[in-house]
Structures are given as structure tokens and as C-alpha cells.
Enzyme design. Structure first.
Site, mmCIF file in Angstrom:
data_model
loop_
_atom_site.group_PDB
_atom_site.id
_atom_site.type_symbol
_atom_site.label_atom_id
_atom_site.label_comp_id
_atom_site.label_asym_id
_atom_site.label_seq_id
_atom_site.Cartn_x
_atom_site.Cartn_y
_atom_site.Cartn_z
ATOM 1 N N LYS A 201 0.856 -1.181 0.000
ATOM 2 C CA LYS A 201 0.000 0.000 0.000
ATOM 3 C C LYS A 201 0.894 1.233 0.000
ATOM 4 C CE LYS A 201 -3.558 2.354 2.636
ATOM 5 N NZ LYS A 201 -4.549 2.245 3.695
ATOM 6 N N LYS A 255 -2.244 -1.511 -3.868
ATOM 7 C CA LYS A 255 -3.119 -0.344 -3.759
ATOM 8 C C LYS A 255 -2.307 0.940 -3.847
ATOM 9 C CE LYS A 255 -6.101 1.662 -0.310
ATOM 10 N NZ LYS A 255 -6.468 1.636 1.057
HETATM 11 C C1 PBG Z 1 -7.477 3.223 5.723
HETATM 12 C C2 PBG Z 1 -7.771 3.061 4.284
HETATM 13 C C3 PBG Z 1 -7.575 4.007 3.263
HETATM 14 C C4 PBG Z 1 -8.143 3.450 2.117
HETATM 15 C C5 PBG Z 1 -8.622 2.179 2.454
HETATM 16 N N1 PBG Z 1 -8.370 1.946 3.810
HETATM 17 C C6 PBG Z 1 -7.056 5.392 3.285
HETATM 18 C C7 PBG Z 1 -5.718 5.714 3.761
HETATM 19 O O1 PBG Z 1 -4.864 4.856 3.951
HETATM 20 O O2 PBG Z 1 -5.499 6.904 3.995
HETATM 21 C C8 PBG Z 1 -8.217 4.137 0.782
HETATM 22 C C9 PBG Z 1 -9.238 3.641 -0.147
HETATM 23 C C10 PBG Z 1 -9.597 4.559 -1.249
HETATM 24 O O3 PBG Z 1 -8.984 5.622 -1.462
HETATM 25 O O4 PBG Z 1 -10.546 4.224 -1.957
HETATM 26 N N2 PBG Z 1 -6.374 2.695 6.258
#
Ligand code: PBG
Length: 331
Positions: A201, A255
Site C-alpha cells: 500500500k 493499492k
Molecule cells: C485506511 C484506508 C484508506 C483506504 C482504504 N483503507 C485510506 C488511507 O490509507 O489513507 C483508501 C481507499 C480509497 O482511497 O478508496 N487505512
């Protein structure tokens, strides 16, 4: 690889010149089985609330969830993922609302598992929807403390599993959390609860609308670069995934999606395990707004999802899941 064939005996247009032959030789296809639908949940009754930065996506109060879940069931989607918009008076430094057994996610999971038998429910493990500072972990002496956060994440994961969540999805990017959560689940007789690790991520600019949707945007100070991955890195993704597989991840996620197709392909080729990708909120809003304004043809949505499949995704979390599944036959 040596390219065989030579013009004019070889003409690649021969296998493109009608719809039926294109369908016959297509290497990748999209089916309902590939799509995971994210859903935002809010407090209250009889509420379906627009999210300004995500046209066409709504926050649902639990009593209204059937409006969207009935569609997921009708199209036979394999899984939904739920995310809470926690009221701000319930947010604190430690994200303690994450451990409240009556919080939005717990009530949401119970509601869904009771009423719907044909799809799985995935829940996010991370503290950002519950902290007053919008970070995914607890802050101690000005820093996100990895090991203190793990203690809370273990409890959060266990609570979600106890409520009936099928797939625990840690998205927090703390080191060691997969092993620690797997051990906790196993010790508590949740051997069959699956773990989808958001192993890769990135600290991305494409999460903006999501933070708006869960209400953490205005709280967040600074960025998440001390725990989410550096966008300049490629090989580091291999280290993240190999650690998580060793720690017990059943599948892994990359992601965001489209800006990281090279990473999806790398992970799929290297590890031969199920790889999911997340077409995140910023990707959704970019495409959705362009289609709304007629800058792009609607088929750009399908193209964005096929690109994720072609790169190697087994399944895709996408806010387009319902839009696309209703039209699959027309692409
Ligand atoms: C939280 C999380 C996030 C997303 C999914 N879980 C945001 C972040 O890490 O700030 C993002 C998903 C999206 O942008 O659609 N940990």
C-alpha cells in the site's frame, strides 16, 4: 521470446475483424466474480447520504444497507467491504471506538451476516476512521508507534472476526501485523477467518476522496509516509509481500490500482498467489467525473478494470462494481 510470423502470410487483423473472433481470442475477461464492492456506513436512521468528492457513491445508515446489498446479491458479487464514518465525538488519540463491540462496523457485519448468505464480508483493520488525528496508528511522543498499535489492531481484528467478518483486511501498514493478527485469531478459534493483507500500500495522493468519505480528511495532519510505501519503490514490494506470506496472509492487495500496474504484475509473477488490487477513490472520481462531463466514453470504466485484470489481479475492489456488473454483456 522470438516473434514468429511475417507479413503478408501473417496478418494479425484477421483475428480482430469481427466481434465473435475478438471474443474467442480474448485473453482476459471481467466477470462478477472479479468484483468486490466497498460500502460506507454511517450512523442514524433512514439515511442515504451523498459523498461530494465521489459522485454516485453514498454513505448508508445500517437500516438502509439493503438498498445496496440487494443489488450486490442480485448480481452475485462474491464480497463486499465495509468502511465506517465514525461520528467525530467518538474519535480519540487511540482510536478506542475501534474496540467498541457496538460500533458501526460491528453492527454492520452482524446485520449483513444475518440477512445475506451468498457473499462474504470484508472488514478493514486500521485505526484511521476512529482516531482524532486521522492516522492509522496511535501517536506516542509525536510518532506513530508500531508495536503499541499492533496490540490494538489484534483486538480490533478479533472483535471483527467474532462479529462474523469473513475476511480481515489490515490496511494500516504497521510492521508485523499479519503474524500478530494470525496468531491472535488462531488462539481464539478463528482458524477459518481469512486475512487479506494490504501488503503493498503506497502513500498515495489518490486516497483523498476516501478520507472525505470516512470523515478523516480534515483531521489528518501531515502524511502517512512513515508507514505507507514510498511511490518510488518497486523491489520493496517484494519484501513486503514475502514477509506477509510468511506471517500467514491468505492473499495480498496492491493499492492503488492503475498507477501501480507494474507492481501487480511483479507480485503475481513472483509469488503465484491470489493478488487483489484496489481501484481507489481518487481513481474512481477521476474516471467518474470525466464520464459525467463526457470527456471520456463510459467504456473507459471497463478499460480501467480490464487493465487491472491483465496486470494479474484476481479480484478488484472498485466503487464501479455495481455500475459495471449491470453492463457486462454490453462490453
Ligand atoms: C485506511 C484506508 C484508506 C483506504 C482504504 N483503507 C485510506 C488511507 O490509507 O489513507 C483508501 C481507499 C480509497 O482511497 O478508496 N487505512
Amino acid at each position: 521470446m522470438k516473434i514468429l510470423g511475417k507479413f503478408p502470410s501473417t496478418r494479425l487483423r484477421r483475428v480482430r475483424n469481427s466481434d465473435w473472433i475478438r471474443r474467442l481470442v480474448s485473453e482476459n475477461n471481467l466477470s462478477p466474480n472479479d468484483l468486490i464492492l466497498p460500502i460506507f456506513i454511517r450512523e442514524g436512521k433512514n439515511k442515504i447520504e451523498k459523498i461530494k468528492s465521489m459522485p454516485g457513491v453514498y454513505r448508508y445508515s445500517i437500516d438502509m444497507l439493503s438498498k445496496i446489498l440487494d443489488k450486490a446479491e442480485k448480481f452475485n458479487l462474491p464480497m463486499v467491504a465495509i468502511f465506517p464514518n465514525t461520528p467525530s465525538d467518538k474519535r480519540d488519540n487511540n482510536g478506542s471506538e475501534a474496540l467498541n463491540e457496538n460500533n458501526l462496523i460491528c453492527r454492520g457485519v452482524k446485520f449483513i451476516k444475518k440477512k445475506y448468505k451468498n457473499f462474504g464480508v470484508m472488514t478493514d483493520v486500521a485505526l484511521d476512521p476512529y482516531t482524532s488525528h486521522g492516522h492509522d496508528g496511535v501517536i506516542i511522543n509525536g510518532k506513530i508507534d508500531n508495536d503499541e498499535t499492533l496490540k490494538i489492531l489484534n483486538k480490533q481484528a478479533l472483535l471483527q472476526a467474532a462479529m462474523g467478518s469473513d475476511v480481515i483486511a489490515p490496511s494500516d501498514m504497521m510492521d508485523g501485523r499479519i503474524g500478530s493478527i494470525r496468531k491472535t485469531l488462531d488462539k481464539n478459534k478463528f482458524k477459518d477467518t481469512k486475512i487479506l493483507s494490504y501488503a503493498v500500500k503506497y502513500a498515495s495522493n489518490f486516497y483523498g476522496p476516501f478520507r472525505d468519505a470516512v470523515g478523516s480528511k480534515s483531521n489528518l495532519k501531515g502524511d502517512k509516509k512513515t508507514y505507507q510505501m514510498d511511490m518510488r519503490n518497486y523491489n520493496e514490494a517484494l519484501r513486503e509481500v514475502s514477509l506477509d506470506i510468511k506471517e500467514g496472509a491468505d492473499f495480498v492487495m496492491v493499492k492503488p490500482g492503475m498507477p501501480y500496474l507494474d507492481i501487480i504484475s511483479l507480485i503475481k509473477k513472483t509469488f503465484k498467489i491470489p493478488v487483489f488490487s484496489y481501484q481507489v477513490s481518487g481513481e474512481y472520481s477521476m474516471i467518474k467525473n470525466s464520464v459525467k462531463n463526457k470527456y471520456l466514453n463510459e467504456n473507459a470504466i471497463y478499460e480501467s478494470l480490464i487493465s487491472l485484470k491483465r496486470a494479474g489481479s484476481n479480484a478488484i475492489i472498485t466503487y464501479f462494481a455495481l455500475d459495471v456488473v449491470a453492463k457486462l454483456d454490453s462490453y
